[in-house]
Design an enzyme around this catalytic site. Structure first.
Site, short mmCIF file in Angstrom:
data_model
loop_
_atom_site.label_atom_id
_atom_site.label_comp_id
_atom_site.label_asym_id
_atom_site.label_seq_id
_atom_site.Cartn_x
_atom_site.Cartn_y
_atom_site.Cartn_z
N HIS A 269 -14.64 -4.43 68.18
CA HIS A 269 -15.05 -5.34 67.22
C HIS A 269 -14.41 -6.81 67.81
O HIS A 269 -15.20 -7.81 67.84
CB HIS A 269 -14.26 -4.81 65.88
CG HIS A 269 -14.60 -6.09 64.77
ND1 HIS A 269 -15.58 -5.69 63.62
CD2 HIS A 269 -14.26 -6.95 64.29
CE1 HIS A 269 -15.77 -6.50 62.94
NE2 HIS A 269 -14.75 -7.50 63.12
N GLU A 270 -13.27 -6.89 67.94
CA GLU A 270 -12.62 -8.19 68.60
C GLU A 270 -13.09 -8.75 69.82
O GLU A 270 -13.36 -9.81 70.08
CB GLU A 270 -10.97 -8.13 68.34
CG GLU A 270 -10.53 -7.64 66.99
CD GLU A 270 -10.87 -8.60 65.74
OE1 GLU A 270 -11.01 -9.82 66.12
OE2 GLU A 270 -10.96 -8.04 64.57
N HIS A 273 -16.36 -10.25 69.18
CA HIS A 273 -16.21 -11.83 68.56
C HIS A 273 -15.77 -12.74 69.75
O HIS A 273 -16.34 -13.62 69.86
CB HIS A 273 -14.90 -11.80 67.56
CG HIS A 273 -15.07 -11.60 66.29
ND1 HIS A 273 -15.93 -12.11 65.33
CD2 HIS A 273 -14.63 -10.59 65.45
CE1 HIS A 273 -16.14 -11.66 64.18
NE2 HIS A 273 -15.22 -10.64 64.07
N GLU A 299 -19.70 -12.41 62.93
CA GLU A 299 -19.44 -10.99 62.46
C GLU A 299 -20.67 -10.18 63.09
O GLU A 299 -20.47 -9.04 63.42
CB GLU A 299 -19.37 -10.95 60.90
CG GLU A 299 -18.88 -9.55 60.43
CD GLU A 299 -17.36 -9.32 60.76
OE1 GLU A 299 -16.80 -10.19 61.28
OE2 GLU A 299 -17.01 -8.35 60.62
ZN ZN Z 1 -14.51 -9.58 62.50
#
Ligand code: ZN
Length: 506
Positions: A269-270, A273, A299
């Site tokens: 997830h990160e 980003h 996101e």
């Molecule tokens: Zn996030």
């Protein structure tokens, strides 16, 4: 005349870049505070950050900027809204106008209310005491209403607050999209809850040694395209991503030896980003064409890698044998299909941050509906806990036994973040739309993922999303990239196609 405009634009940009330089220093202080700062150094660090942010605020609201923008706003340089120059003027103008509309006495008042609000929220959680928190929350909502009035809005106060996180988004459109999401997801979740097949979740709660998790997570983040020569991965209790400069992106994760998912999917997830930030045009750093579009688009990049790639069958066909090498004790003799089912388990739960891919959005929709109703005055803060519980029963079929597991679980409202929640679901919706389009354009995307070749997808995202910076609004970007308006349909279809066969329902 044109020459003078070019000169003014150059001054405006030089000024914005200098502010960005200061902001990047503030971010570095913030990153250090959340990773390596010794406990006793907190008070002085707070002073450093307060000093810098005051300085940054004065720079961003300087009357000189208003004069430059007055000249440029109607000039030919601003005419093409999607060009680098046009977007620079439009976005700096937007930011400046929003900032100067709020008197400093109001900003101080809001800061005070949210600092107190967060302290009180922490206490209220410990004591399961919503009533004690209620007056603070009432104050915060009333200030947010005032803020919306100062900013102005097209049709309802919520528009103004949403626009702060998702520029250009309108409440009615978002409500419509989220309604569509709910009517697609709620029956799917109910169908799965009633079926008799269960995901083998025990696979994920075996012993996963921390060093091996770290090695495997780093390997996966590098494989999907997070550039470790321009970034770092560190450990924090609350994972985040923060960019400290054009070639310096910091992401974090946390490890739990009894749970595989939180570190691994948190890392993906990160990293998603981080890859957005790393994909922005470095020469535009500090200016709108080198800046992310919105929280929702940010996101979308993290969710795309975490869920659409990281929870796909192809991903685990490639990575499961590698995982078995890292975790021989936990995974020897297991099949990738079981592991893939386990990481896609769906179960209605009370806590948003622990929710699975399908139920997650129902948690968001509830928050969106409630905060919108409170802001418009339809719902009193005092009635929030009951309204919360009613909706959980209605949408997820479960009810919190206490407010700690209900209305008190998120920090957002206590911090004044009203209008923020929908950006999480918008991220999921955008991600599914982008992913479907990438599949069309890349042809053999599933084969590429199965081979562990993530470069074509990453480059597609670089080209179509990252390098456009803030030259488009989120919905414009969706239309531009996919040829379609904002729609929850690809997300619902993607989840049905994946989950129904896993649960033996198709
Ligand atoms: Zn996030």
């Amino acid at each position: 005349m044109q020459d003078r405009h070019h000169e003014t634009l150059a001054q405006l940009c030089a000024d914005a870049r200098e502010t960005a330089l200061l902001e990047s220093i503030e971010s570095l202080l913030g990153w250090d505070e959340r990773t390596y700062l010794p406990p006793a150094a907190g008070a002085y660090r707070a002073e450093q950050i307060t000093y810098l942010s005051g300085w940054i605020h004065r720079r961003r609201t300087a009357p000189q900027i208003g004069e430059w923008l007055d000249e440029l706003r109607e000039s030919p340089l601003a005419a093409d809204l999607h060009s680098d120059t046009g977007a620079t003027i439009r976005e700096l103008d937007r930011e400046y106008r929003r900032l100067v509309k709020l008197p400093s006495s109001f900003v101080e008042e809001l800061t005070r209310a949210t600092v107190l609000g967060q302290q009180c929220w922490t206490e209220a959680r410990q004591k399961n005491d919503f009533a004690g928190f209620q007056p603070f929350l009432e104050r915060i909502f009333s200030l947010k209403r005032e803020q919306a009035e100062m900013w102005g809005y097209p049709s309802e106060p919520y528009d103004a607050l949403l626009d702060d996180f998702e520029p250009g988004a309108e409440t009615a459109t978002v409500a419509q999209t989220l309604d569509g999401l709910r009517s697609g997801l709620a029956p799917l979740v109910a169908e799965i809850a009633e079926c008799n097949r269960q995901a083998p979740c025990d696979l994920l709660t075996r012993h996963y040694p921390r060093a091996a998790q770290q090695a495997f997570g780093d390997e996966a983040a590098a494989a999907i395209g997070f550039d470790f020569s321009r970034g770092r991965l560190d450990i924090t209790h609350h994972p985040f991503c923060s960019s400290l400069g054009p070639d310096d992106c910091r992401i974090t994760t946390r490890y739990d030896e009894q749970h595989f998912s939180s570190a691994f999917f948190g890392t993906l997830h990160e990293a998603g980003h981080g890859m957005y930030d790393q994909g922005l045009r470095t020469e535009q750093f500090g200016l709108p064409p080198g800046t992310y579009i919105s929280l929702g688009i940010h996101e979308s990049q993290s969710r795309l890698w975490e869920n659409l790639v990281g929870r796909s069958a192809e991903f685990w066909q490639h990575f499961f044998p590698i995982a078995q090498q890292h975790f021989p004790a936990a995974l020897a003799g297991e099949r990738w299909e079981s592991f893939w089912f386990a990481v896609n388990a769906v179960r209605p739960s009370l806590i948003r941050v622990e929710a699975d891919e399908a139920t997650y959005n129902l948690h968001i929709i509830i928050r969106f509906q409630l905060e919108r109703a409170v802001l418009s005055g339809e719902l009193a803060v005092a009635d929030l806990p009951q309204a919360w519980n009613d909706r959980y029963r209605q949408y997820l079929g479960i009810e919190p036994p206490s407010d700690v597991d209900g209305v008190l679980q998120d920090i957002h409202w206590s911090a004044g973040l009203v209008g923020y929640f929908p950006t999480y679901s918008l991220g999921n919706v955008y991600a599914a739309q982008f992913f479907r389009q990438a599949e069309k354009e890349l042809g053999d995307l599933p084969d590429q993922l199965k081979r562990g070749d993530f470069a074509p997808l990453k480059q597609w995202l670089n080209r179509n999303i990252h390098q456009r910076g803030r030259c488009y609004r989120a919905v414009e970007l969706v239309q531009q990239v996919t040829g379609q308006p904002l729609s929850a349909e690809p997300m619902i279809e993607g989840l049905r196609n994946k989950l129904l066969p896993l649960y033996g329902l198709a």
